[in-house]
Enzyme design. Structure first.
Site, PDB file in Angstrom:
ATOM      1  N   GLY A 190     -79.747  75.935  18.923  1.00  0.00           N
ATOM      2  CA  GLY A 190     -80.276  77.092  18.204  1.00  0.00           C
ATOM      3  C   GLY A 190     -81.602  77.528  18.761  1.00  0.00           C
ATOM      4  O   GLY A 190     -81.895  77.333  19.951  1.00  0.00           O
ATOM      5  N   GLU A 207     -80.708  71.848  22.302  1.00  0.00           N
ATOM      6  CA  GLU A 207     -80.230  72.851  23.248  1.00  0.00           C
ATOM      7  C   GLU A 207     -80.698  74.197  22.698  1.00  0.00           C
ATOM      8  O   GLU A 207     -80.079  74.757  21.791  1.00  0.00           O
ATOM      9  CB  GLU A 207     -78.706  72.815  23.368  1.00  0.00           C
ATOM     10  CG  GLU A 207     -78.174  73.808  24.393  1.00  0.00           C
ATOM     11  CD  GLU A 207     -76.657  73.927  24.391  1.00  0.00           C
ATOM     12  OE1 GLU A 207     -76.143  74.659  25.235  1.00  0.00           O
ATOM     13  OE2 GLU A 207     -76.016  73.288  23.545  1.00  0.00           O
ATOM     14  N   CYS A 221     -76.141  82.916  25.446  1.00  0.00           N
ATOM     15  CA  CYS A 221     -77.210  82.778  26.427  1.00  0.00           C
ATOM     16  C   CYS A 221     -76.917  83.513  27.732  1.00  0.00           C
ATOM     17  O   CYS A 221     -77.831  83.893  28.457  1.00  0.00           O
ATOM     18  CB  CYS A 221     -77.496  81.301  26.705  1.00  0.00           C
ATOM     19  SG  CYS A 221     -76.019  80.344  27.101  1.00  0.00           S
TER      20      CYS A 221
END
Length: 834
Positions: free
Chosen positions: A769, A791, A827
């Site tokens: 997150g 992450e 991402c």
């Protein structure tokens, strides 16, 4: 003889105790007085004129019957008697008015009779009152000035404060009534416990009222806030304070009364009685109006218990109704009203019309006719209270309500039923009509009693879409923990057989696992569980779970023939009572206990767990795609990601033997410190992992980390994002199906769920997150030194170097296409260009 021994009477026919003036009113023929009058007040107003014949003649007259016969015929005996009292009371008042000295003489005679009888029974009325009066008028007036507040007296009360009530010409607005009150309270209830001393009898009576009310308080009350309305000189207030101490409860009892004289005496007595109360219990008094407790500092929902003891018989009906409404306002949800007052059923049955009319006309109780007609239970319900108990004191002496001159009503302010009301621990209270269900299941009759009474414990935590349950029947070694889901689909039940058959009978475990489904019937109070073929082929069992109150669950079982729809069994009831409001033990603790058994250490278990995780995804791609579309995840189609999952499972399974194998380690200690033997590094699972997944890739970033957790031999809790509710619910259902052994569990919810899981604690956290939430995760994990893998996303730049026009067109298409494909959510979706 009419009900109540209708030797009635009026102002011209009352027999007085010693000290009264027998010539103040006309005499009348003698008659046998009623034998059942209870207590000194009822006996003081027994009369010697029989009104029965005259009243019967009036109501039976042709004109009366012509005009009102139907109305009179529909009346109960009690309603008829109240009507007669209301008809007669004005005549009695008029007769008294013709003899100005009659009423003061009557009151003096009644009061003298009370005091004489009290002294014979060991009540030191004269000396106690004299001791109070002996403090001197200066002392009392100073204390009255201290307690007196700017209180507007209601008109009904002003008449009893400035004018007569009971046996006092100036009612509650004079010192003599206040000084006499402690002894008078002992006297009027002495007959309920005649074998006890006066103080013991009073204490026993009020202790019974207090206990009935206090046991109804919600669990976990730390400091009980009590209000005693119409406290007089504090005798009932002191009783409640003693009861709190006796039950090891802390709290404060505040008495409220409209008489500043009575409150002053109460304040004085409280100093002497402070030692009677338990540790942590305090008492206070306020000069104030029970109809306006807000002016006394009591806001909405600010009291746990309100006592109204022998107050409403001195009030008009409309005032009593307003009082119950004010009680409902001030009580907290779940708070209790303790009500005790004279019992109209006994009074109307065992007292004559003349007796009652005389009490009203003499202003002993000027609003008594209204009280006798008051439906207190209906008034409480109209105020929004739930009546939970109607009874009477000293049932060993009085076999029926009509035989006792007092009644008790316990009412509660309802608790708004929410999903949180289910949360807690519940124990079997009782079962009703349970044998027909056991017979239907094939349980031998000899085992019915054991099956119906065996200790049974449930724990719940319920959401709109699912419920968690911990179910134990210790005597049969049964302990299940599972999550059920609301919706229209039948799923595999965790129960291999009906629990009743644990006690014998039945066919054992079914060849096919039983199915069930759960649907809300009355959200959030009740849901139905439907179980086809549970009682045999074609016999469907339905189980309705309903919150019957904040501390009671009622289960209702029916069995019906599926083909015909005929009801074969039911309703059969089970009642569970709340033992705690604590939520069930968290899943992390459950998994840690399972991990400690070593179940997940073998390579075989890990390989199987990986296969199950893979099957869970690959067999449900369309459902996952649909859930992600509902949550607006982009891209929602999960086919491509499922291929990644297939490869990941194969990769982990291929590498697992090597990863889990011990490795030789080189000796690094200096030669003098070396020992014989070889060194190995043996990979060990950590225990319980927690995966906190993001909303923009709710499945792939739940399951990919899960593969690593399982390959390493860990058990795991997945906390999907609450921002993707459809996907979260689907994951919960799939995980329960593919990991029925609860080696993997989904915990749905928001930040509070995360906080609880981390605090359990767990052995490793993996969070995907943003940085802001990551900081909070690390802060929660730090006290437990829980390792965390992060992450984290962020702004993804795209660098475009010097390019030809053709290359630039290709790059632009790729940038825009990627951004569009991921909907800006992942991402790979570039945020800005350099």
């Amino acid at each position: 003889q009419r009900p109540g021994g209708d030797a009635g009477g009026g102002a011209g026919a009352t027999a007085y105790p010693a000290g009264a003036n027998p010539d103040a009113v006309p005499a009348a023929p003698a008659a046998q007085p009623p034998a059942q009058a209870q207590g000194q007040v009822q006996k003081a107003f027994q009369t010697q004129v029989d009104w029965g014949g005259a009243l019967d003649a009036f109501f039976g007259h042709a004109t009366t019957q012509e005009q009102y016969g139907e109305l009179l015929g529909a009346m109960t005996p009690g309603e008829r008697k109240v009507l007669e009292v209301r008809m007669l009371a004005p005549l009695v008042k008029a007769a008294y008015a013709r003899k100005p000295g009659a009423l003061p003489a009557k009151r003096a005679g009644v009061l003298g009779g009370y005091k004489s009888f009290a002294e014979k029974k060991g009540i030191q009325w004269a000396s106690e009152a004299a001791a109070l009066e002996g403090r001197g008028s200066a002392f009392w007036e100073a204390l009255r000035a201290h307690v007196k507040r700017d209180v507007r007296l209601p008109e009904y009360y002003r008449a009893c404060y400035e004018g007569p009530i009971h046996s006092y010409n100036s009612g509650n607005g004079e010192w003599s009534a206040a000084f006499d009150a402690p002894s008078a309270y002992l006297l009027v209830h002495l007959h309920h416990f005649p074998d006890m001393s006066p103080q013991e009898a009073f204490d026993a009576l009020h202790e019974e009222l207090d206990t009935l009310a206090l046991k109804r308080l919600p669990d976990g009350a730390s400091a009980v806030r009590c209000v005693d309305i119409g406290c007089g000189v504090g005798t009932s207030t002191f009783s409640t304070a003693r009861s709190l101490g006796r039950l090891n409860l802390a709290g404060r009892v505040t008495g409220v009364d409209l008489s500043d004289y009575f409150v002053a005496v109460a304040e004085h007595l409280a100093e002497a009685r402070a030692s009677e109360f338990g540790h942590g219990v305090s008492v206070g008094f306020l000069h104030g109006d029970g109809l306006d407790l807000k002016s006394c500092g009591f806001a909405d929902s600010s009291a746990d218990m309100v006592t109204v003891s022998e107050v409403t018989h001195e009030m008009p009906t409309v005032i009593s109704e307003a009082l119950f409404a004010e009680v409902a306002r001030v009580l907290v949800p779940g708070g209790v009203l303790a009500f005790m007052d004279l019992n109209p059923a006994q009074i109307l049955k065992e007292n004559s019309v003349g007796n009652l009319a005389d009490r009203i006309a003499a202003s002993n109780e000027p609003y008594f006719a209204e009280y006798l007609a008051l439906d207190a239970v209906a008034a409480m319900r109209a105020a929004g209270l739930d009546v939970v108990e109607e009874t009477w004191p000293h049932r060993a002496k009085y076999p029926t309500l009509e035989s006792c001159s007092l009644r008790i009503i316990i009412a509660k302010k309802p608790v708004a039923t929410t999903l949180e009301t289910w949360t807690g621990r519940w124990a079997l209270d009782r079962r009703e009509n349970w044998s027909p269900y056991l017979t239907c299941l094939g349980v031998p009759e000899a085992a019915h009693e054991a099956a119906a009474k065996a200790p049974d414990f449930h724990q719940y935590e319920v959401t709109e879409s699912s419920f968690f349950m911990d179910h134990q029947i210790p005597g049969k070694g049964m302990h299940l923990r599972f999550t059920g889901f609301f919706g229209g689909d039948f799923l595999v039940s965790p129960y291999p057989r009906p629990t009743g058959t644990l006690f014998g009978g039945g066919d054992g475990e079914k060849a096919e696992p039983p199915q069930w489904k759960h649907t809300w019937v009355d959200y959030p109070k009740a849901w139905r569980t439907t179980m086809p073929d549970l009682a045999g082929p074609g016999k469907t069992v339905t189980l309705d779970r309903e919150l019957a109150g904040p501390n009671e669950i009622r289960y209702t079982v029916h069995v019906r023939d599926e083909a015909s729809g005929e009801q074969l069994v039911g309703p059969c009831y089970t009642y569970m009572r709340r033992t705690s409001s604590e939520p069930p033990a968290d899943v992390a603790r459950e998994l840690r206990e399972r991990f400690a058994t070593g179940v997940s250490r073998s390579l075989a278990w890990r390989q199987d767990a990986l296969d199950r995780a893979g099957a869970m995804i690959l067999e449900n791609v369309p459902a996952i795609s649909a859930a992600q579309a509902e949550d607006h995840v982009s891209p929602s189609d999960f086919f491509g990601a499922s291929m990644m999952m297939r490869g990941a499972v194969a990769f982990y399974k291929a590498c697992l033997p090597g990863w889990a194998a011990p490795r030789s380690a080189e000796e690094t200690a200096p030669p003098p410190m070396r020992t014989e033997g070889a060194w190995e590094v043996v990979p060990e699972p950590k225990g319980v992992g927690l995966i906190i997944a993001p909303w923009n890739a709710p499945v792939i970033l739940s399951v990919l980390p899960l593969l690593a957790m399982l390959a390493a031999g860990n058990l795991c809790v997945i906390k999907p994002s609450e921002a993707a509710p459809a996907t979260s619910l689907l994951l919960a259902r799939l995980v329960q199906r593919y990991f029925a052994d609860r080696s993997v569990v989904v915990a749905e919810g928001g930040p509070k769920v995360v906080e609880r899981l981390i605090a359990s604690p767990v052995d490793h956290i993996l969070f995907t997150g943003g940085g802001e939430v990551a900081r909070r995760i690390l802060a929660l994990a730090a006290p437990h030194l829980t390792p965390v893998s992060l992450e984290l996303g962020g702004k993804s730049p795209c660098f475009v170097d010097r390019s030809s026009a053709e290359e630039l067109e290709t790059y632009a298409a790729e940038i825009v296409g990627t951004k569009s494909y991921f909907g800006g959510q992942f991402c790979q979706a570039h945020d800005y260009c350099l």
